[in-house]
Design an enzyme around this catalytic site. Structure first.
Site, PDB file in Angstrom:
ATOM      1  N   TYR A 182      -1.374 -28.219  22.722  1.00  6.80           N
ATOM      2  CA  TYR A 182      -2.774 -28.361  22.332  1.00  6.80           C
ATOM      3  C   TYR A 182      -3.146 -27.802  21.000  1.00  6.80           C
ATOM      4  O   TYR A 182      -3.755 -28.862  20.379  1.00  6.80           O
ATOM      5  CB  TYR A 182      -3.475 -27.126  23.379  1.00  6.80           C
TER       6      TYR A 182
ATOM      7  N   ASN B 148     -12.870 -16.740  34.954  1.00  5.12           N
ATOM      8  CA  ASN B 148     -12.095 -15.609  35.591  1.00  5.12           C
ATOM      9  C   ASN B 148     -12.889 -14.504  35.886  1.00  5.12           C
ATOM     10  O   ASN B 148     -12.671 -13.806  37.066  1.00  5.12           O
ATOM     11  CB  ASN B 148     -10.717 -15.171  34.641  1.00  5.12           C
TER      12      ASN B 148
ATOM     13  N   GLY C  27      -7.359  -5.428  25.862  1.00  2.00           N
ATOM     14  CA  GLY C  27      -8.739  -5.714  25.843  1.00  2.00           C
ATOM     15  C   GLY C  27      -9.677  -5.701  24.439  1.00  2.00           C
ATOM     16  O   GLY C  27     -10.669  -5.821  24.363  1.00  2.00           O
TER      17      GLY C  27
ATOM     18  N   THR D 115     -10.891 -10.019  20.558  1.00  5.11           N
ATOM     19  CA  THR D 115     -12.142 -10.617  20.591  1.00  5.11           C
ATOM     20  C   THR D 115     -12.214 -12.057  20.633  1.00  5.11           C
ATOM     21  O   THR D 115     -11.400 -12.904  20.322  1.00  5.11           O
ATOM     22  CB  THR D 115     -12.809 -10.300  19.218  1.00  5.11           C
TER      23      THR D 115
ATOM     24  N   ARG E 195     -11.345 -14.043  17.083  1.00  3.07           N
ATOM     25  CA  ARG E 195     -11.896 -15.469  17.209  1.00  3.07           C
ATOM     26  C   ARG E 195     -13.451 -15.341  16.914  1.00  3.07           C
ATOM     27  O   ARG E 195     -14.181 -14.637  18.084  1.00  3.07           O
ATOM     28  CB  ARG E 195     -11.559 -16.160  18.346  1.00  3.07           C
TER      29      ARG E 195
END
Length: 314
Positions: free
Chosen positions: A144, A189, A206, A209, A276
């Site tokens: 990708y 999700n 977690g 970002t 990100r």
């Protein structure tokens, strides 16, 4: 009235784009092979005399007379594009060559829906268009990431060598109605798991970002880029600069769905980017564009959509 081709038009973003272009009074050809696209996404458009649906794979040549081409054809979520990685990269490369050939012959403007994944796991933050990226060329995401990077190369080479009128937008995480419930993306999700009362799966700790842009804002940016009268072909970042940790975003979804779901943590997939966030200075300056829909407002609409989809399946 323009005659506009949208490849991947039955997909999540493509279906919203098709509707917007029709609402503006254009003729729209929706091209999709339904590898990840869904006819339900564009079912309400089928009765419109100015809408034409064609089942076609852009790795094969396609001929039509069109004024504009929006090239959105490519699986975009990791489970989908990793399912058949060779098919994924063929879509980005061979499909891009075919669409650029069509644009060259028709003298039409062509916009490539590129991605923030061209930046890979970025070494600078936030990401600006001049950054060349940090991509693993042989990893499981390469089909990708590198496919989209090669598509950008082809766009620029056709522009420089053949004078094709090209546009490149780099799309950051986008969400909204018409997302596939099982596409493996963060927003779908989390919402589906929360609505079902299931544990919410977080990959990693977690703290990584993401920035989430509502689909109507993205479509507005794409159309502004396509119709930009200045000599600006991009690339340009389109995304919401509001940055969330994945953990905080999961907690927001739980709060907005009134769910009792618990957070569970699993290993981070290989080459998953840690940060990100788009720098949208160029989009603001040249396109006079920035997101208008807050994350809370967009999430409310998306949650309502998934509530309805879950009812239909039950």
């Amino acid at each position: 009235m323009k005659r506009i081709l949208v490849t991947g038009g039955a997909g999540f973003i493509g279906s919203h784009l098709c509707k917007r272009l029709l609402d503006e009074g254009n003729d729209v050809i929706c091209l999709d092979n339904f590898f990840t696209g869904c006819k339900d996404n564009i079912r309400k458009l089928l009765s419109n005399d100015h809408f034409e649906l064609v089942r076609h794979d852009i790795t094969k040549e396609y001929y039509a007379e069109v004024d504009q081409i929006y090239n959105l054809a490519c699986p975009a979520s990791p489970p989908h594009y990793q399912y058949n990685p060779i098919k994924t990269i063929k879509t980005s490369v061979l499909g891009m060559i075919n669409m650029l050939g069509l644009a060259k012959r028709c003298k039409s403007v062509i916009l490539q829906a590129s991605t923030s994944e061209v930046y890979g796991d970025p070494a600078i933050h936030p990401q600006v268009e001049s950054y060349w990226g940090n991509v693993n060329p042989i990893g499981i995401r390469s089909c990708y990431d590198e496919g989209k990077r090669c598509a950008e190369t082809l766009m620029m080479d056709y522009h420089r060598q053949n004078g094709v009128n090209t546009r490149i937008v780099r799309i950051f995480n986008t969400y909204g109605p018409n997302m596939d419930m099982n596409d493996g993306r963060v927003v779908s999700n989390f919402i589906v798991q929360a609505l079902k009362g299931e544990d919410i799966t977080i990959y990693g700790d977690g703290t990584q970002t993401r920035s989430f842009c509502y689909v109507s804002d993205l479509v507005e940016g794409m159309i502004r880029m396509m119709n930009n009268s200045q000599d600006f072909i991009g690339p340009v970042n389109l995304g919401n600069p509001s940055e969330f940790t994945i953990g905080d975003f999961a907690k927001l979804v739980i709060k907005m769905t009134n769910s009792n779901s618990k957070l569970v943590y699993k290993p981070l997939p290989k080459d998953d980017p840690c940060r990100r966030r788009p720098d949208i200075s160029e989009a603001k300056r040249i396109l006079n564009w920035e997101p208008k829909v807050s994350v809370e407002e967009g999430l409310a609409k998306t949650i309502k959509y998934f509530e309805q989809k879950i009812k239909e399946f039950n």
